[in-house]
Design a protein around this motif. Sequence first.
Motif, PDB file in Angstrom:
ATOM      1  N   SER A   9       0.835  -1.201   0.000  1.00 57.30           N
ATOM      2  CA  SER A   9       0.000   0.000   0.000  1.00 57.30           C
ATOM      3  C   SER A   9       0.868   1.248   0.000  1.00 57.30           C
ATOM      4  O   SER A   9       0.594   2.217  -0.717  1.00 57.30           O
ATOM      5  CB  SER A   9      -0.912   0.005   1.228  1.00 57.30           C
ATOM      6  N   VAL A  10       1.915   1.235   0.814  1.00 55.62           N
ATOM      7  CA  VAL A  10       2.833   2.371   0.874  1.00 55.62           C
ATOM      8  C   VAL A  10       3.470   2.600  -0.491  1.00 55.62           C
ATOM      9  O   VAL A  10       3.507   3.723  -1.005  1.00 55.62           O
ATOM     10  CB  VAL A  10       3.928   2.141   1.936  1.00 55.62           C
ATOM     11  N   GLN A  11       3.964   1.527  -1.100  1.00 51.97           N
ATOM     12  CA  GLN A  11       4.621   1.649  -2.392  1.00 51.97           C
ATOM     13  C   GLN A  11       3.661   2.146  -3.462  1.00 51.97           C
ATOM     14  O   GLN A  11       4.046   2.904  -4.363  1.00 51.97           O
ATOM     15  CB  GLN A  11       5.220   0.298  -2.813  1.00 51.97           C
ATOM     16  N   ALA A  12       2.388   1.736  -3.373  1.00 47.86           N
ATOM     17  CA  ALA A  12       1.399   2.192  -4.355  1.00 47.86           C
ATOM     18  C   ALA A  12       1.181   3.691  -4.262  1.00 47.86           C
ATOM     19  O   ALA A  12       1.045   4.373  -5.287  1.00 47.86           O
ATOM     20  CB  ALA A  12       0.083   1.448  -4.139  1.00 47.86           C
ATOM     21  N   ILE A  13       1.160   4.225  -3.049  1.00 43.39           N
ATOM     22  CA  ILE A  13       1.027   5.672  -2.873  1.00 43.39           C
ATOM     23  C   ILE A  13       2.283   6.381  -3.376  1.00 43.39           C
ATOM     24  O   ILE A  13       2.219   7.385  -4.091  1.00 43.39           O
ATOM     25  CB  ILE A  13       0.771   6.021  -1.396  1.00 43.39           C
ATOM     26  N   VAL A  14       3.448   5.859  -3.001  1.00 41.32           N
ATOM     27  CA  VAL A  14       4.717   6.486  -3.386  1.00 41.32           C
ATOM     28  C   VAL A  14       4.880   6.500  -4.902  1.00 41.32           C
ATOM     29  O   VAL A  14       5.318   7.498  -5.489  1.00 41.32           O
ATOM     30  CB  VAL A  14       5.903   5.746  -2.721  1.00 41.32           C
ATOM     31  N   SER A  15       4.527   5.399  -5.566  1.00 42.84           N
ATOM     32  CA  SER A  15       4.700   5.300  -7.013  1.00 42.84           C
ATOM     33  C   SER A  15       3.525   5.884  -7.797  1.00 42.84           C
ATOM     34  O   SER A  15       3.506   5.804  -9.030  1.00 42.84           O
ATOM     35  CB  SER A  15       4.891   3.834  -7.404  1.00 42.84           C
ATOM     36  N   LYS A  16       2.528   6.408  -7.110  1.00 38.31           N
ATOM     37  CA  LYS A  16       1.341   7.023  -7.705  1.00 38.31           C
ATOM     38  C   LYS A  16       0.471   6.012  -8.447  1.00 38.31           C
ATOM     39  O   LYS A  16      -0.284   6.380  -9.345  1.00 38.31           O
ATOM     40  CB  LYS A  16       1.718   8.186  -8.628  1.00 38.31           C
ATOM     41  N   LYS A  17       0.576   4.749  -8.051  1.00 33.24           N
ATOM     42  CA  LYS A  17      -0.330   3.741  -8.600  1.00 33.24           C
ATOM     43  C   LYS A  17      -1.638   3.704  -7.817  1.00 33.24           C
ATOM     44  O   LYS A  17      -2.591   3.044  -8.225  1.00 33.24           O
ATOM     45  CB  LYS A  17       0.341   2.370  -8.585  1.00 33.24           C
ATOM     46  N   ALA A  18      -1.662   4.365  -6.670  1.00 35.65           N
ATOM     47  CA  ALA A  18      -2.888   4.508  -5.871  1.00 35.65           C
ATOM     48  C   ALA A  18      -3.023   5.963  -5.455  1.00 35.65           C
ATOM     49  O   ALA A  18      -2.019   6.649  -5.198  1.00 35.65           O
ATOM     50  CB  ALA A  18      -2.836   3.607  -4.637  1.00 35.65           C
ATOM     51  N   ASP A  19      -4.243   6.433  -5.394  1.00 34.31           N
ATOM     52  CA  ASP A  19      -4.508   7.806  -4.962  1.00 34.31           C
ATOM     53  C   ASP A  19      -4.936   7.856  -3.499  1.00 34.31           C
ATOM     54  O   ASP A  19      -4.728   8.858  -2.816  1.00 34.31           O
ATOM     55  CB  ASP A  19      -5.615   8.422  -5.820  1.00 34.31           C
ATOM     56  N   ILE A  20      -5.575   6.773  -3.053  1.00 30.42           N
ATOM     57  CA  ILE A  20      -6.123   6.706  -1.698  1.00 30.42           C
ATOM     58  C   ILE A  20      -5.719   5.362  -1.109  1.00 30.42           C
ATOM     59  O   ILE A  20      -5.685   4.353  -1.819  1.00 30.42           O
ATOM     60  CB  ILE A  20      -7.665   6.791  -1.706  1.00 30.42           C
ATOM     61  N   ALA A  21      -5.415   5.323   0.183  1.00 28.21           N
ATOM     62  CA  ALA A  21      -5.057   4.053   0.825  1.00 28.21           C
ATOM     63  C   ALA A  21      -5.682   3.972   2.207  1.00 28.21           C
ATOM     64  O   ALA A  21      -5.789   4.976   2.914  1.00 28.21           O
ATOM     65  CB  ALA A  21      -3.544   3.900   0.925  1.00 28.21           C
ATOM     66  N   TYR A  22      -6.084   2.764   2.576  1.00 29.10           N
ATOM     67  CA  TYR A  22      -6.654   2.470   3.891  1.00 29.10           C
ATOM     68  C   TYR A  22      -5.596   1.670   4.640  1.00 29.10           C
ATOM     69  O   TYR A  22      -5.366   0.495   4.337  1.00 29.10           O
ATOM     70  CB  TYR A  22      -7.923   1.651   3.685  1.00 29.10           C
TER      71      TYR A  22
END
Length: 257
Positions: A9-22
């Motif tokens: 989840s952290v990596q998805a936010i950092v790499s901009k593959k996710a906009d929102i994370a829980y």
Amino acid sequence: FVPTSYAASVQAIVSKKADIAYVSAIPFLLAKRDAGAELLLVEQRVDSRGMARTDYESVLVVAKDSELHAMEDLVAKASELRMAFTSRTSTSGYVMANWRLVQEGLLVPGQDPREVFASVVFGGNYTLALQEVLEGRADVCAVSYYTVEGPAAGRYLKSEQLDRLRILARTPGVPTHLVCVRRDLEDDLKWQIREALLSLSRERPILLEDVYGAKKLVEVDPEHHVLKAAQAAQYLGGFGVSLDQLVGQQPGKKGNS
């Protein structure tokens, strides 16, 4: 997307593959450190006394027939014990549990727990950490309280498995899970997301309860919410940045500074 770990989840936010994370507090702090992630909302839980809270307990769990009955037993016998943590990025399953071991005098700040226990493993998630104890591969594991008691426990283990376990010790003050967003989203969009999630929380609370057993999402002071987790992380060696950098300034409501 449902990742297999908070690290993903952290990596998805950092790499901009996710906009929102829980996520929980420590993954959020890592996402904040590496990508400036911003906290929007946090879970509110109702405890056994009926009180609404935005914190919960990290617990150390042992087999029901274990010879360990108090933290003093764990400290005294640590060199003979096999320890299972959830994951290195788990707030309740590692950071707060480790901080408790420092408070008990078993560890010194920054010390690797492998230096005091007979062995240390990371289950990868709550269920796998609990199964280490159930299957006799570990003597103690660190997880969140709701995995072994309360309405959500059945999502992690079967009732007959839960009956074979008991809580050895509780560490309060773990920040509840939270919703965070990428920093570079437009402020108006962040506000719309926050308002939509608050509406969903009010109108269909069962959806939230199905995830981690929380009752609703609420707004809090972001810095205060994650402070204890950040302090524990710093006490254990931190992330190579200052406490101020970890908790930093967070966005307010639309129209607020």
